[in-house]
Design an enzyme around this catalytic site. Structure first.
Site, mmCIF file in Angstrom:
data_model
loop_
_atom_site.group_PDB
_atom_site.id
_atom_site.type_symbol
_atom_site.label_atom_id
_atom_site.label_comp_id
_atom_site.label_asym_id
_atom_site.label_seq_id
_atom_site.Cartn_x
_atom_site.Cartn_y
_atom_site.Cartn_z
ATOM 1 N N PRO A 53 -0.116 6.512 -1.744
ATOM 2 C CA PRO A 53 -1.336 6.595 -2.547
ATOM 3 C C PRO A 53 -1.434 5.584 -3.685
ATOM 4 C CG PRO A 53 0.089 8.490 -2.939
ATOM 5 C CD PRO A 53 0.638 7.770 -1.748
ATOM 6 N N ASN A 54 -2.635 5.104 -3.868
ATOM 7 C CA ASN A 54 -3.022 4.200 -4.965
ATOM 8 C C ASN A 54 -2.501 2.774 -4.817
ATOM 9 O OD1 ASN A 54 -4.541 6.156 -6.514
ATOM 10 N ND2 ASN A 54 -2.560 7.113 -6.969
ATOM 11 N N ARG A 112 -4.288 -2.491 -10.701
ATOM 12 C CA ARG A 112 -3.651 -1.278 -11.198
ATOM 13 C C ARG A 112 -2.419 -1.623 -12.037
ATOM 14 N NH1 ARG A 112 0.248 2.646 -7.682
ATOM 15 N NH2 ARG A 112 0.438 4.272 -9.264
ATOM 16 N N TYR A 123 3.141 -3.196 -12.001
ATOM 17 C CA TYR A 123 3.172 -3.391 -10.547
ATOM 18 C C TYR A 123 2.903 -4.835 -10.099
ATOM 19 C CZ TYR A 123 3.164 1.689 -10.562
ATOM 20 O OH TYR A 123 3.490 3.004 -10.789
ATOM 21 N N ASN A 165 6.843 2.921 1.037
ATOM 22 C CA ASN A 165 6.681 3.144 -0.400
ATOM 23 C C ASN A 165 5.841 4.405 -0.524
ATOM 24 O OD1 ASN A 165 6.124 3.277 -3.070
ATOM 25 N ND2 ASN A 165 5.558 1.116 -3.310
ATOM 26 N N ALA A 192 3.385 7.942 -5.456
ATOM 27 C CA ALA A 192 3.523 9.176 -6.239
ATOM 28 C C ALA A 192 4.130 10.326 -5.426
ATOM 29 C CB ALA A 192 2.168 9.597 -6.789
ATOM 30 N N HIS A 247 7.882 11.660 -5.647
ATOM 31 C CA HIS A 247 8.384 12.611 -6.628
ATOM 32 C C HIS A 247 7.950 14.050 -6.342
ATOM 33 C CE1 HIS A 247 8.935 8.739 -8.465
ATOM 34 N NE2 HIS A 247 7.632 8.549 -8.532
ATOM 35 N N ASP A 280 10.685 15.936 4.719
ATOM 36 C CA ASP A 280 11.022 16.613 5.971
ATOM 37 C C ASP A 280 10.610 15.769 7.182
ATOM 38 O OD1 ASP A 280 12.091 18.714 4.579
ATOM 39 O OD2 ASP A 280 10.460 20.118 4.974
ATOM 40 N N GLU A 294 13.356 3.223 1.768
ATOM 41 C CA GLU A 294 12.411 3.590 0.711
ATOM 42 C C GLU A 294 12.285 2.415 -0.253
ATOM 43 O OE1 GLU A 294 13.795 6.943 -1.546
ATOM 44 O OE2 GLU A 294 12.239 6.726 -3.069
ATOM 45 N N HIS A 340 10.216 0.638 -3.744
ATOM 46 C CA HIS A 340 9.329 0.762 -4.905
ATOM 47 C C HIS A 340 9.222 -0.586 -5.585
ATOM 48 C CE1 HIS A 340 9.357 5.108 -4.579
ATOM 49 N NE2 HIS A 340 10.660 5.032 -4.372
ATOM 50 N N LEU A 341 8.026 -0.908 -6.002
ATOM 51 C CA LEU A 341 7.833 -2.141 -6.765
ATOM 52 C C LEU A 341 8.564 -2.055 -8.104
ATOM 53 C CD1 LEU A 341 4.071 -2.125 -5.961
ATOM 54 C CD2 LEU A 341 5.504 -4.092 -5.426
ATOM 55 N N SER A 342 8.392 -0.933 -8.796
ATOM 56 C CA SER A 342 8.984 -0.768 -10.130
ATOM 57 C C SER A 342 10.345 -0.082 -10.019
ATOM 58 C CB SER A 342 8.045 0.072 -11.005
ATOM 59 O OG SER A 342 7.936 1.390 -10.489
ATOM 60 N N ARG A 384 11.668 4.454 -16.007
ATOM 61 C CA ARG A 384 10.322 4.838 -16.436
ATOM 62 C C ARG A 384 10.316 6.302 -16.897
ATOM 63 N NH1 ARG A 384 6.138 3.096 -12.061
ATOM 64 N NH2 ARG A 384 4.768 3.581 -13.816
ATOM 65 N N ARG A 437 9.614 10.341 -12.783
ATOM 66 C CA ARG A 437 9.764 9.340 -11.709
ATOM 67 C C ARG A 437 11.224 9.149 -11.296
ATOM 68 N NH1 ARG A 437 4.581 7.041 -11.358
ATOM 69 N NH2 ARG A 437 3.600 6.986 -13.383
HETATM 70 C C1 DQA Z 1 5.857 3.297 -7.085
HETATM 71 C C2 DQA Z 1 6.463 4.152 -8.195
HETATM 72 C C3 DQA Z 1 5.850 5.535 -8.231
HETATM 73 O O1 DQA Z 1 6.407 6.306 -9.283
HETATM 74 C C4 DQA Z 1 4.353 5.438 -8.475
HETATM 75 O O2 DQA Z 1 3.746 6.720 -8.431
HETATM 76 C C5 DQA Z 1 3.674 4.494 -7.553
HETATM 77 C C6 DQA Z 1 4.341 3.245 -7.171
HETATM 78 C C7 DQA Z 1 6.376 1.848 -7.096
HETATM 79 O O3 DQA Z 1 6.193 1.150 -6.095
HETATM 80 O O4 DQA Z 1 6.942 1.395 -8.100
HETATM 81 O O5 DQA Z 1 2.523 4.691 -7.163
HETATM 82 O O6 DQA Z 1 6.232 3.864 -5.824
#
Ligand code: DQA
Length: 145
Positions: free
Chosen positions: A10-11, A18, A23, A74, A77, A80, A87, A98, A100-102, A107, A111
């Site tokens: 998501p997002n 964003r 990011y 990725n 959100a 978490h 599952d 897995e 993640h950009l950040s 943080r 997270r």
């Molecule tokens: C994220 C980190 C998550 O905590 C956050 O909700 C995201 C992006 C990352 O790529 O750093 O949407 O997965």
């Protein structure tokens, strides 16, 4: 050619505008181009999907093992919060990276917990768009080792 599945949660469709300080300034389309180039260099076929919907991500993972050899995800959100995605990853039996950009560990407190990492093959976090490139390389390693 071996096939991998990349899932953006998501997002991530909002990347570019964003929170660019967290990011980065690249759009999801630009990231996808880099992913495709890296996959081609590693002689992997890649399918990339984005979804803002937990159930759709669960369905996609649930159907993945008939078509793909590994997943790069990725979960954004849902990292978490989602027992359902955890599952699904666990049930699908595919090596899963897995990403993640950040750096989620530097943080907010909420997270710092990933529900996915315990069932993933490994996690890459904190390298911006390079996290995806490293994720594709990791998937290639897991498929070929
Ligand atoms: C994220 C980190 C998550 O905590 C956050 O909700 C995201 C992006 C990352 O790529 O750093 O949407 O997965």
């Amino acid at each position: 050619m071996k096939k991998i599945l990349v899932i953006h949660g998501p997002n991530l469709n909002l990347l570019g505008k964003r929170e660019p300080d967290i990011y980065g300034k690249f759009t999801l389309e630009q990231i996808n181009e880099l992913i495709k180039k890296e996959a081609a260099q590693l002689k992997l076929e890649v399918k990339i999907i984005h979804s803002n919907h937990e159930g759709e991500i669960v369905d996609t993972i649930g159907n993945a093992s008939s078509e793909f050899e590994a997943i790069v995800i990725n979960p954004a959100a849902y990292t978490h919060t989602s027992v359902a995605i955890r599952d699904a990853v666990s049930a699908c039996g595919l090596p899963t990276v897995e990403v993640h950009l950040s750096n989620i560990y530097s943080r907010e407190e909420f997270r710092k917990t990933s529900l996915i990492s315990g069932v993933a093959s490994g996690q890459i976090a904190g390298f911006g768009i390079q996290s995806y490139i490293l994720g594709i390389k990791a998937a290639s390693y897991l498929i070929n080792k």
